[in-house]
Design an enzyme around this catalytic site. Structure first.
Site, PDB file in Angstrom:
ATOM      1  N   SER A  76      39.802-108.663  58.833  1.00 33.26           N
ATOM      2  CA  SER A  76      38.615-107.846  59.104  1.00 33.26           C
ATOM      3  C   SER A  76      37.679-108.430  60.162  1.00 33.26           C
ATOM      4  O   SER A  76      36.464-108.208  60.113  1.00 33.26           O
ATOM      5  CB  SER A  76      37.842-107.567  57.811  1.00 33.26           C
ATOM      6  OG  SER A  76      38.612-106.763  56.947  1.00 33.26           O
TER       7      SER A  76
ATOM      8  N   GLU B  22      44.480-116.311  56.442  1.00 29.84           N
ATOM      9  CA  GLU B  22      44.242-114.873  56.299  1.00 29.84           C
ATOM     10  C   GLU B  22      44.253-114.515  54.817  1.00 29.84           C
ATOM     11  O   GLU B  22      45.312-114.217  54.255  1.00 29.84           O
ATOM     12  CB  GLU B  22      45.363-114.087  56.993  1.00 29.84           C
ATOM     13  CG  GLU B  22      45.361-114.227  58.491  1.00 29.84           C
ATOM     14  CD  GLU B  22      45.867-112.942  59.145  1.00 29.84           C
ATOM     15  OE1 GLU B  22      45.222-112.488  60.084  1.00 29.84           O
ATOM     16  OE2 GLU B  22      46.868-112.384  58.681  1.00 29.84           O
TER      17      GLU B  22
ATOM     18  N   GLY C 163      43.628-107.637  63.634  1.00 32.62           N
ATOM     19  CA  GLY C 163      44.481-106.457  63.441  1.00 32.62           C
ATOM     20  C   GLY C 163      43.798-105.215  63.980  1.00 32.62           C
ATOM     21  O   GLY C 163      43.808-104.946  65.176  1.00 32.62           O
TER      22      GLY C 163
ATOM     23  N   HIS D 179      53.216-113.722  57.797  1.00 29.89           N
ATOM     24  CA  HIS D 179      52.077-112.829  57.551  1.00 29.89           C
ATOM     25  C   HIS D 179      52.145-112.298  56.113  1.00 29.89           C
ATOM     26  O   HIS D 179      53.231-111.994  55.610  1.00 29.89           O
ATOM     27  CB  HIS D 179      52.102-111.671  58.552  1.00 29.89           C
ATOM     28  CG  HIS D 179      50.825-110.903  58.582  1.00 29.89           C
ATOM     29  ND1 HIS D 179      50.484-110.007  57.599  1.00 29.89           N
ATOM     30  CD2 HIS D 179      49.783-110.923  59.450  1.00 29.89           C
ATOM     31  CE1 HIS D 179      49.291-109.492  57.868  1.00 29.89           C
ATOM     32  NE2 HIS D 179      48.846-110.036  58.990  1.00 29.89           N
TER      33      HIS D 179
ATOM     34  N   ASN E 185      46.986-108.460  66.824  1.00 28.44           N
ATOM     35  CA  ASN E 185      48.203-108.140  66.083  1.00 28.44           C
ATOM     36  C   ASN E 185      48.240-106.625  65.869  1.00 28.44           C
ATOM     37  O   ASN E 185      47.519-106.107  65.019  1.00 28.44           O
ATOM     38  CB  ASN E 185      48.176-108.888  64.744  1.00 28.44           C
ATOM     39  CG  ASN E 185      49.322-108.508  63.826  1.00 28.44           C
ATOM     40  OD1 ASN E 185      50.294-107.880  64.259  1.00 28.44           O
ATOM     41  ND2 ASN E 185      49.212-108.883  62.555  1.00 28.44           N
ATOM     42  N   TRP E 186      49.071-105.964  66.660  1.00 24.97           N
ATOM     43  CA  TRP E 186      49.100-104.491  66.591  1.00 24.97           C
ATOM     44  C   TRP E 186      49.829-103.973  65.362  1.00 24.97           C
ATOM     45  O   TRP E 186      49.811-102.776  65.097  1.00 24.97           O
ATOM     46  CB  TRP E 186      49.769-103.927  67.846  1.00 24.97           C
ATOM     47  CG  TRP E 186      48.935-104.016  69.086  1.00 24.97           C
ATOM     48  CD1 TRP E 186      47.693-104.568  69.214  1.00 24.97           C
ATOM     49  CD2 TRP E 186      49.286-103.527  70.382  1.00 24.97           C
ATOM     50  NE1 TRP E 186      47.249-104.457  70.505  1.00 24.97           N
ATOM     51  CE2 TRP E 186      48.214-103.822  71.253  1.00 24.97           C
ATOM     52  CE3 TRP E 186      50.400-102.871  70.903  1.00 24.97           C
ATOM     53  CZ2 TRP E 186      48.219-103.477  72.600  1.00 24.97           C
ATOM     54  CZ3 TRP E 186      50.419-102.539  72.253  1.00 24.97           C
ATOM     55  CH2 TRP E 186      49.331-102.828  73.091  1.00 24.97           C
ATOM     56  N   LYS E 187      50.535-104.854  64.653  1.00 25.03           N
ATOM     57  CA  LYS E 187      51.317-104.433  63.477  1.00 25.03           C
ATOM     58  C   LYS E 187      52.238-103.270  63.873  1.00 25.03           C
ATOM     59  O   LYS E 187      52.730-103.243  64.999  1.00 25.03           O
ATOM     60  CB  LYS E 187      50.382-104.082  62.317  1.00 25.03           C
ATOM     61  CG  LYS E 187      49.387-105.207  62.040  1.00 25.03           C
ATOM     62  CD  LYS E 187      48.611-105.051  60.781  1.00 25.03           C
ATOM     63  CE  LYS E 187      47.658-106.236  60.630  1.00 25.03           C
ATOM     64  NZ  LYS E 187      46.954-106.221  59.336  1.00 25.03           N
TER      65      LYS E 187
HETATM   66  P1  PGA Z   1      42.747-106.868  60.185  1.00 26.43           P
HETATM   67  O1  PGA Z   1      44.196-107.571  60.149  1.00 26.43           O
HETATM   68  O2  PGA Z   1      41.993-107.483  61.331  1.00 26.43           O
HETATM   69  O3  PGA Z   1      43.042-105.407  60.385  1.00 26.43           O
HETATM   70  O4  PGA Z   1      42.088-107.152  58.882  1.00 26.43           O
HETATM   71  C1  PGA Z   1      44.329-108.935  60.429  1.00 26.43           C
HETATM   72  C2  PGA Z   1      45.769-109.369  60.273  1.00 26.43           C
HETATM   73  O5  PGA Z   1      46.409-108.944  59.298  1.00 26.43           O
HETATM   74  O6  PGA Z   1      46.311-110.107  61.108  1.00 26.43           O
END
Ligand code: PGA
Length: 219
Positions: free
Chosen positions: A184, A147, A205, A98, A9-11
């Site tokens: 994480s 999550e 992420g 999300h 998930n590149w956000k």
């Molecule tokens: P993160 O994000 O791996 O940077 O904690 C995960 C997510 O929000 O999908």
């Protein structure tokens, strides 16, 4: 057994040029990955989805695309929204609910329910995020990603025991969903996380933004 899903998930990261560089690097390194047991899914920003789907076709990459969000409305006068039918032209999966969208965009349970319904009708596979075992899982959801907000982007990965407890509740109420964990996930903790019983994949992420760190999660 279903293959393990690794969803990057590149956000709100990467320009089109940076996305293209990522895909070229991925193409050069993907031969080292055992794809008999795992699948790669990438959720880039909307601006890069079309280009990404062309790159995947041209280079015959074993990568499936995912939207990070979708409109809760059907096609119509909804300025700024990308509807599920439009998303299905360039992606097979969609992330819905999300916690960052719940928090910063004030997405409600009704919005999430509508997004799941619209996505399902358009033929997208829904990855619905839940923050805890009490969040509702909506009809049409095929994959649930647990999550916990305290684990997202913080380095505070949840414990396997907690994750298994949440999975057990979700599975009891929704026997047919596939279960994923996110928050994480990193090269340093992936080995332990793979021990979680019933784990069907990971939503990643930060560690998905770099090809080497992303691929190191798979191997
Ligand atoms: P993160 O994000 O791996 O940077 O904690 C995960 C997510 O929000 O999908």
């Amino acid at each position: 057994m279903d293959k393990m899903l690794f969803v990057g998930n590149w956000k709100s990261h990467k320009s089109k040029q940076e996305g293209e560089l990522f895909f070229h690097e991925l193409a050069g390194k993907i031969a080292s990955i055992n794809l008999a047991v795992q699948d790669i899914v990438i959720a880039p920003p909307f601006t890069f989805l079309d280009q990404a789907s062309r790159l995947i076709a041209e280079r015959k990459l074993p990568v499936t695309l995912c939207g990070q969000n979708v409109s809760s409305f059907p096609e119509g006068a909804y300025t700024g929204e990308i509807n599920a039918r439009q998303l299905k032209e360039v992606a097979e999966f969609v992330i819905v609910g999300h916690s960052e969208r719940r928090r910063y965009l004030h997405e409600s349970e009704t919005d999430i329910e509508n997004k799941v319904r619209e996505s399902k009708e358009a033929g997208l596979t829904v990855i619905q995020c839940i923050q805890n075992e009490y969040d509702r899982v909506f009809s049409g959801t095929e994959i649930v990603a647990y999550e916990p907000p305290s684990a997202i982007g913080t380095g505070n990965v949840d414990t396997n025991e907690n994750i298994e407890e949440v999975f057990a509740v979700v599975k009891k109420n929704n026997p047919h969903v596939r279960l994923m964990y996110g928050g994480s996930v990193a090269p340093t903790n992936i080995k332990a996380l793979k021990e979680i019983s019933n784990i069907g994949g990971f939503l990643i992420g930060g560690a998905s933004l770099d090809v080497d760190s992303f691929l190191s999660l798979l191997n």
